[in-house]
Design a protein around this motif. Sequence first.
Motif, PDB file in Angstrom:
ATOM      1  N   ARG A 135     -38.324  20.431  41.954  1.00  0.00           N
ATOM      2  CA  ARG A 135     -36.961  19.909  41.808  1.00  0.00           C
ATOM      3  C   ARG A 135     -36.012  20.860  42.531  1.00  0.00           C
ATOM      4  O   ARG A 135     -36.226  22.069  42.535  1.00  0.00           O
ATOM      5  N   ASP A 136     -34.959  20.302  43.109  1.00  0.00           N
ATOM      6  CA  ASP A 136     -33.970  21.145  43.782  1.00  0.00           C
ATOM      7  C   ASP A 136     -32.654  20.379  43.844  1.00  0.00           C
ATOM      8  O   ASP A 136     -32.590  19.201  43.500  1.00  0.00           O
ATOM      9  N   VAL A 137     -31.616  21.063  44.289  1.00  0.00           N
ATOM     10  CA  VAL A 137     -30.292  20.433  44.374  1.00  0.00           C
ATOM     11  C   VAL A 137     -29.528  21.000  45.562  1.00  0.00           C
ATOM     12  O   VAL A 137     -29.716  22.158  45.934  1.00  0.00           O
ATOM     13  N   SER A 138     -28.708  20.163  46.165  1.00  0.00           N
ATOM     14  CA  SER A 138     -27.840  20.580  47.261  1.00  0.00           C
ATOM     15  C   SER A 138     -26.401  20.255  46.883  1.00  0.00           C
ATOM     16  O   SER A 138     -26.131  19.220  46.276  1.00  0.00           O
ATOM     17  N   ALA A 139     -25.475  21.159  47.229  1.00  0.00           N
ATOM     18  CA  ALA A 139     -24.065  20.971  46.885  1.00  0.00           C
ATOM     19  C   ALA A 139     -23.207  21.060  48.140  1.00  0.00           C
ATOM     20  O   ALA A 139     -23.413  21.939  48.982  1.00  0.00           O
ATOM     21  N   THR A 140     -22.253  20.150  48.276  1.00  0.00           N
ATOM     22  CA  THR A 140     -21.336  20.137  49.416  1.00  0.00           C
ATOM     23  C   THR A 140     -19.906  19.953  48.915  1.00  0.00           C
ATOM     24  O   THR A 140     -19.648  19.086  48.080  1.00  0.00           O
ATOM     25  N   LYS A 141     -19.009  20.781  49.425  1.00  0.00           N
ATOM     26  CA  LYS A 141     -17.586  20.638  49.101  1.00  0.00           C
ATOM     27  C   LYS A 141     -16.940  19.712  50.129  1.00  0.00           C
ATOM     28  O   LYS A 141     -17.125  19.894  51.327  1.00  0.00           O
ATOM     29  N   VAL A 142     -16.218  18.716  49.654  1.00  0.00           N
ATOM     30  CA  VAL A 142     -15.591  17.718  50.531  1.00  0.00           C
ATOM     31  C   VAL A 142     -14.083  17.710  50.293  1.00  0.00           C
ATOM     32  O   VAL A 142     -13.636  17.665  49.144  1.00  0.00           O
ATOM     33  N   VAL A 143     -13.316  17.776  51.376  1.00  0.00           N
ATOM     34  CA  VAL A 143     -11.858  17.703  51.282  1.00  0.00           C
ATOM     35  C   VAL A 143     -11.412  16.309  51.733  1.00  0.00           C
ATOM     36  O   VAL A 143     -11.814  15.841  52.799  1.00  0.00           O
ATOM     37  N   MET A 144     -10.608  15.659  50.894  1.00  0.00           N
ATOM     38  CA  MET A 144     -10.108  14.328  51.238  1.00  0.00           C
ATOM     39  C   MET A 144      -8.597  14.376  51.478  1.00  0.00           C
ATOM     40  O   MET A 144      -7.863  15.057  50.766  1.00  0.00           O
ATOM     41  N   LYS A 145      -8.146  13.670  52.504  1.00  0.00           N
ATOM     42  CA  LYS A 145      -6.711  13.575  52.801  1.00  0.00           C
ATOM     43  C   LYS A 145      -5.971  12.872  51.670  1.00  0.00           C
ATOM     44  O   LYS A 145      -6.569  12.186  50.843  1.00  0.00           O
ATOM     45  N   GLU A 146      -4.655  13.012  51.704  1.00  0.00           N
ATOM     46  CA  GLU A 146      -3.804  12.231  50.808  1.00  0.00           C
ATOM     47  C   GLU A 146      -3.889  10.767  51.258  1.00  0.00           C
ATOM     48  O   GLU A 146      -3.698  10.458  52.433  1.00  0.00           O
ATOM     49  N   LEU A 147      -4.214   9.874  50.318  1.00  0.00           N
ATOM     50  CA  LEU A 147      -4.354   8.449  50.643  1.00  0.00           C
ATOM     51  C   LEU A 147      -3.259   7.648  49.955  1.00  0.00           C
ATOM     52  O   LEU A 147      -3.038   7.802  48.755  1.00  0.00           O
ATOM     53  N   SER A 148      -2.599   6.793  50.697  1.00  0.00           N
ATOM     54  CA  SER A 148      -1.562   5.940  50.100  1.00  0.00           C
ATOM     55  C   SER A 148      -2.234   4.832  49.284  1.00  0.00           C
ATOM     56  O   SER A 148      -3.389   4.461  49.544  1.00  0.00           O
ATOM     57  N   PRO A 149      -1.529   4.283  48.289  1.00  0.00           N
ATOM     58  CA  PRO A 149      -2.089   3.162  47.522  1.00  0.00           C
ATOM     59  C   PRO A 149      -2.488   1.985  48.425  1.00  0.00           C
ATOM     60  O   PRO A 149      -3.488   1.312  48.164  1.00  0.00           O
ATOM     61  N   GLU A 150      -1.718   1.779  49.494  1.00  0.00           N
ATOM     62  CA  GLU A 150      -2.017   0.683  50.420  1.00  0.00           C
ATOM     63  C   GLU A 150      -3.336   0.935  51.157  1.00  0.00           C
ATOM     64  O   GLU A 150      -4.151   0.021  51.351  1.00  0.00           O
ATOM     65  N   LEU A 151      -3.528   2.189  51.567  1.00  0.00           N
ATOM     66  CA  LEU A 151      -4.762   2.551  52.278  1.00  0.00           C
ATOM     67  C   LEU A 151      -5.976   2.415  51.360  1.00  0.00           C
ATOM     68  O   LEU A 151      -7.017   1.882  51.750  1.00  0.00           O
ATOM     69  N   ILE A 152      -5.811   2.870  50.120  1.00  0.00           N
ATOM     70  CA  ILE A 152      -6.893   2.752  49.133  1.00  0.00           C
ATOM     71  C   ILE A 152      -7.244   1.282  48.904  1.00  0.00           C
ATOM     72  O   ILE A 152      -8.416   0.892  48.931  1.00  0.00           O
ATOM     73  N   SER A 153      -6.216   0.446  48.717  1.00  0.00           N
ATOM     74  CA  SER A 153      -6.451  -0.998  48.482  1.00  0.00           C
ATOM     75  C   SER A 153      -7.153  -1.640  49.676  1.00  0.00           C
ATOM     76  O   SER A 153      -8.077  -2.447  49.505  1.00  0.00           O
ATOM     77  N   GLY A 154      -6.707  -1.276  50.884  1.00  0.00           N
ATOM     78  CA  GLY A 154      -7.320  -1.834  52.089  1.00  0.00           C
ATOM     79  C   GLY A 154      -8.771  -1.433  52.225  1.00  0.00           C
ATOM     80  O   GLY A 154      -9.628  -2.267  52.580  1.00  0.00           O
ATOM     81  N   TYR A 155      -9.074  -0.168  51.926  1.00  0.00           N
ATOM     82  CA  TYR A 155     -10.458   0.307  52.023  1.00  0.00           C
ATOM     83  C   TYR A 155     -11.340  -0.364  50.962  1.00  0.00           C
ATOM     84  O   TYR A 155     -12.447  -0.831  51.270  1.00  0.00           O
ATOM     85  N   VAL A 156     -10.840  -0.436  49.740  1.00  0.00           N
ATOM     86  CA  VAL A 156     -11.628  -1.061  48.663  1.00  0.00           C
ATOM     87  C   VAL A 156     -11.908  -2.523  48.993  1.00  0.00           C
ATOM     88  O   VAL A 156     -12.997  -3.048  48.717  1.00  0.00           O
ATOM     89  N   ALA A 157     -10.941  -3.191  49.631  1.00  0.00           N
ATOM     90  CA  ALA A 157     -11.102  -4.610  49.979  1.00  0.00           C
ATOM     91  C   ALA A 157     -12.233  -4.843  50.988  1.00  0.00           C
ATOM     92  O   ALA A 157     -12.765  -5.953  51.083  1.00  0.00           O
TER      93      ALA A 157
END
Length: 199
Positions: free
Chosen positions: A120-142
């Motif tokens: 068994r093993d595990v890998s970890a990665t730190k991810v930075v996400m930009k500020e997302l507008s509600p409109e951008l989030i809705s468009g991506y989810v769609a």
Amino acid sequence: MQEKLLVLASGSPRRKELLAGLGLSFEVKVSEVDETFELGLDPTEIVQELAYKKAKAVANSLSHGLVLGADTIVVSEGVILGKPVDVEDAKRMLSKLSGRAHMVYTGIALVEAGGGMEIRDVSATKVVMKELSPELISGYVATGDPMDKAGSYGIQGAASAFIPEIQGDYFNVVGLPVSLVADHLARFGFELFTAKKGG
């Protein structure tokens, strides 16, 4: 001499594609295990335990071979984000990740059928996400892209536009830490790029 049997205990097309990139022949057998986990466990323990449950369930159904299981979770400010249950859940997760760094953990487990070696093993990665507008989030989810992904995004797809920086293994965020898997497969005697062409 019998060719070594490698089995991927995951239905994820992304994991299948990444493992295929190592030039190995393998089969896919999806394990139908319960993916709940004990409360209070560390995220690194959770993903390793779930990966092990998947690999062990498939290994128990085989007479021989090596089974690879994997599980990925996203953790933001101590909260575990799995796959979204619906559109609103996906929007909630992305709003939580917006403008912040988070961690992605993928646990892997390699189990030899017939009671052989287990790793068994595990890998970890730190991810930075930009500020997302509600409109951008809705468009991506769609687009539907987030609906089968931990944390409600796929770094290899349209959401790549949201990720300016990562620290660690990129493929870990996609769903399989390929370099780590390759290292462990070598311990079981698997050689990379030995798949028979056209077979």
